[in-house]
Scaffold this active site. Structure first.
Site, PDB file in Angstrom:
ATOM      1  N   GLU A   1     -25.232  24.146 -51.596  1.00  0.00           N
ATOM      2  CA  GLU A   1     -25.805  25.160 -52.286  1.00  0.00           C
ATOM      3  C   GLU A   1     -27.057  24.595 -53.381  1.00  0.00           C
ATOM      4  O   GLU A   1     -27.393  25.280 -54.125  1.00  0.00           O
ATOM      5  CB  GLU A   1     -25.047  26.160 -53.005  1.00  0.00           C
TER       6      GLU A   1
ATOM      7  N   ASP B   1     -31.101  26.797 -43.982  1.00  0.00           N
ATOM      8  CA  ASP B   1     -29.994  27.427 -43.221  1.00  0.00           C
ATOM      9  C   ASP B   1     -30.401  27.359 -41.943  1.00  0.00           C
ATOM     10  O   ASP B   1     -31.488  28.059 -41.530  1.00  0.00           O
ATOM     11  CB  ASP B   1     -29.333  28.782 -43.811  1.00  0.00           C
TER      12      ASP B   1
END
Length: 751
Positions: A125, A216
């Site tokens: 993250e 991602d």
């Protein structure tokens, strides 16, 4: 062409510990597999790939052919494997020793699997704190990729974010690459030619720029509508074709190659930060609305944008202050990590006992997977199956540590201390079957109840609390009748509802939804009124209780007592919790009310909440004291006079019974939150609230007593585990043994 550019394409594939197998499979079919199908047709396009350990383990077990294809691409030099912390923890959420251990163990695993030294790591993250530099370097990693937002927060202008830098902590150095936010928004959502034009601008303005796309892999097929866009409509192939067509000035490369051939632009130190949206989500709701409104104002005003770039949102660790449930998981994890570190430092050299500690470490690391600890447009705090998975791993780790210390004998113990790091003492009662943790300073609640047999925390609940996006739901419904059909259709593309009437289901809790939460209620209060937060007239639910412990060899008592108010009346409540080694699958709780005026009508209730057992399925149901099924766990129950109410989850192998020594009314109803995900707004079942309640006149003796017996029966789960162990033992016998056994049964084949 006035210049050239180096382009790093890096992709991050991740599924969290505990996610449904179908979600893994869907992401594999829609994103991971077709991505390799396309890229293998472009061997000239090199890229970097990070796969989280939880996903990699699934791929190794379920899709080994994918691993084999990836091994081929690595061997051909097309793919650089990026490492990281094994089970994708937020580094700020785990101890330094676990950061280093997870990174080292995953690098070793990847090196063995792919035959390539791991030089970089994916930063989960992109949560960064400067001291991570020394931890990452100590684990043997040379570089990581961090959002360019972090660099801008350090005061660096955008013009300096087209190269990599070196940073340092405690004398250890680490290369850091700025990850382009602009590229993350362009790829794969804008036209491929727009990406090329952005690269052309950079090549024209800067000398030998390096641009990094890191995002991602699920954006390439797994996100809504992206499978069609990326593959069926050929976005990815068109983009790769353009890269090849412009390869005279666009050099697609890898992070390791840049480190080996391009000197860093200089040294930098970065502030604590994450990607921009994460720093918004961590803020309290009202502050978040203000911050987002401020930063989005005057998008075309250059002077305003210069000012805004010096604003910063929240600090990731404050997810643990915003969501008490996140902190509860964190505190449990830290306690287990600390205990494991102490035991690992012992001089015990028995290999079997050391294996217990290593197995406990693996479960601990799996329980550090980040997704359950935070919430935003992504994040899994609101998803019960992910929270349950974290607790399952932590409970399994704790079980192994208890086995290391105590062996297999029956036992009972108590731990008193600041277990949740709030500077006040908590109490944990444990035996070979249960672990129950109480907070005397907060209502005397039981806030964790671990069932060791099937590794379930029955109190992995989640409170209903305000979220900024709730206002979007309310505004949408309020304005639906005031706009045209075309306008409403446009709005609906941004506001998607997975169930109807979500605006009517938004509700907030006024106390923690834990167990043994004690209420005095208005006489004749009804269940619908209580569900609307009406009629609570006492101050016992969240007040501070006095606590004492009496410990025997086979039984321990926790004694909690509080003087308080109930509708203008003063009185005392004493609750005594008993746990034993001889009856390890039950908690016995006695309530004693004194001090209230004799003959006074009282309405007393004890609230318990049970997580991990969702409704909506025939094998998850209530039954009454006659053994009669009375509804699934998502139904509302209002029993008028009963001695017992039980909840069954056959899938978990769990039967939870609550018995009262005095006939009582039982209320029970589901609790659900309204949350957001990338698929839209949805209602999610969080727990079942069960409330025995008694209406009576205070006896002339001045004392009223009731005993509650809570029995979480895991016999079904144990039987299932034994059957599974027997199956594994049969499998280990091999084919020859299977044939010899089956040959004794006429007519039965061996296939």
């Amino acid at each position: 062409m006035s210049g050239s550019v180096r382009l790093i394409l890096s992709f991050h594939n991740h599924q969290p510990v505990g996610n449904f197998d179908g979600v893994f499979e869907q992401a594999y079919r829609d994103a991971y597999l077709p991505f390799l199908d396309v890229l293998q047709d472009y061997p000239q396009i090199r890229f970097a790939l990070h796969t989280s350990g939880s996903l990699l383990e699934w791929l190794q077990a379920r899709r080994p052919e994918y691993i084999q294809r990836l091994q081929t691409l690595v061997a051909a030099g097309q793919v650089e494997i990026i490492g990281g912390a094994f089970y994708e923890p937020i580094l700020a959420n785990i101890p330094r020793r676990d950061r280093i251990a997870q990174i080292q163990s995953y690098s070793s695993h990847l090196r063995t699997l792919f035959g390539q030294a791991v030089r970089g790591m994916w930063l989960p993250e992109r949560v960064w704190e400067q001291q991570f530099a020394s931890d990452i370097a100590a684990a043997g990693i040379q570089y990581t990729i961090i959002d360019d937002y972090h660099f801008r927060c350090a005061g660096m202008p955008q013009s300096e974010l087209y190269r990599h830098y070196v940073t340092e902590d405690e004398g250890r150095t680490l290369f850091v690459f700025p990850d382009s936010e602009r590229l993350r928004y362009l790829i794969p959502f804008s036209k491929p030619q727009e990406v090329i034009e952005y690269l052309r601008e950079a090549a024209a303005q800067f000398t030998n720029p390096v641009l990094v796309f890191g995002d991602d892999g699920e954006k390439f097929g797994s996100w809504p509508q992206t499978k069609k866009h990326v593959y069926e409509d050929r976005w990815l192939r068109d983009f790769l074709d353009l890269l090849l067509a412009n390869r005279d000035w666009i050099h697609v490369t890898t992070p390791a190659e840049v480190i080996d051939t391009v000197p860093p632009a200089g040294r930098c130190y970065l502030p604590d930060a994450s990607y921009r949206e994460m720093t918004e989500w961590v803020l309290p709701p009202e502050t978040q609305r203000e911050f987002v409104s401020l930063t989005r104002q005057h998008p075309d005003n250059a002077e305003w944008q210069k000012l805004v770039r010096f604003t910063r949102g929240g600090y990731w660790r404050n997810f643990r202050t915003r969501y008490s449930e996140s902190h509860e998981m964190y505190a449990r994890m830290i306690g287990i990590s600390n205990r494991l570190a102490r035991l690992a430092a012992s001089e015990d050299s028995d290999p079997q006992r050391r294996d217990l500690l290593q197995a406990a470490r693996t479960h601990l690391h799996r329980g550090q997977c980040n997704c359950s600890y935070w919430h935003g447009a992504f994040g899994g705090l609101y998803l019960p199956h992910l929270r349950n998975a974290v607790y399952a791993e932590l409970i399994r780790a704790d079980n192994l540590l208890e086995q290391f210390v105590r062996g297999d004998s029956a036992w009972v113990d108590v731990e008193v201390g600041d277990l949740n790091m709030d500077a006040r003492p908590e109490v944990r009662l444990s035996n070979q079957k249960l672990s129950a943790t109480f907070a005397p300073a907060c209502g005397g609640h039981m806030y964790e109840l671990d069932l060791r047999t099937n590794a379930v925390n029955l109190l992995a609940t989640l409170n209903r609390r305000p979220e900024p996006y709730h206002q979007r739901i309310l505004d949408y419904v309020a304005n639906a009748g005031n706009v045209s059909g075309e306008e409403l259709a446009s709005i609906s593309r941004d506001v998607r509802f997975r169930q109807p009437d979500l605006d009517r289901r938004i509700q907030y809790d006024h106390w923690p939804r834990k167990s043994f939460v004690d209420h005095f209620l208005r006489p004749r209060l009804t269940l619908p009124e209580f569900r609307r937060n009406e009629g609570v007239i006492g101050d016992f639910a969240v007040g501070e209780w006095e606590a004492g412990v009496r410990k025997g060899e086979r039984r321990i008592l926790l004694e909690l007592e509080r003087a308080g108010q109930a509708g203008g009346l003063s009185g005392r409540v004493r609750k005594t919790v008993a746990i034993s080694a001889d009856r390890p699958s039950e908690l016995l709780v006695q309530y004693e009310l004194t001090g209230f005026p004799a003959g006074m009508p009282l309405h007393f209730a004890v609230e318990l909440n049970f997580a991990a057992m969702p409704g909506g399925a025939a094998d998850r149901y209530f039954y009454d004291d006659q053994g009669t099924r009375i509804g699934t766990l998502d139904t509302v129950q209002d029993l008028q006079s009963a001695e017992r109410l039980s909840l069954v989850d056959e899938w978990l192998g769990l039967d939870v019974s609550l018995e009262s020594s005095v006939k009582t009314g039982f209320w029970a109803y589901p609790l659900e939150t309204i949350s957001q995900s990338e698929d839209g707004f949805e209602a999610i079942h969080q727990s079942v609230c069960v409330i025995p309640h008694w209406e009576f006149l205070m006896p002339e003796s001045g004392r009223w007593v009731v005993e509650l017996r809570l029995v979480p029966d895991t016999a079904m789960a144990l039987a299932r585990q034994l059957a599974e162990s027997a199956r594994r033992r049969r499998d280990e016998l091999g084919t020859e043994s299977a044939v010899s056994v089956s040959s004794g049964f006429p007519g039965r084949g061996t296939s």
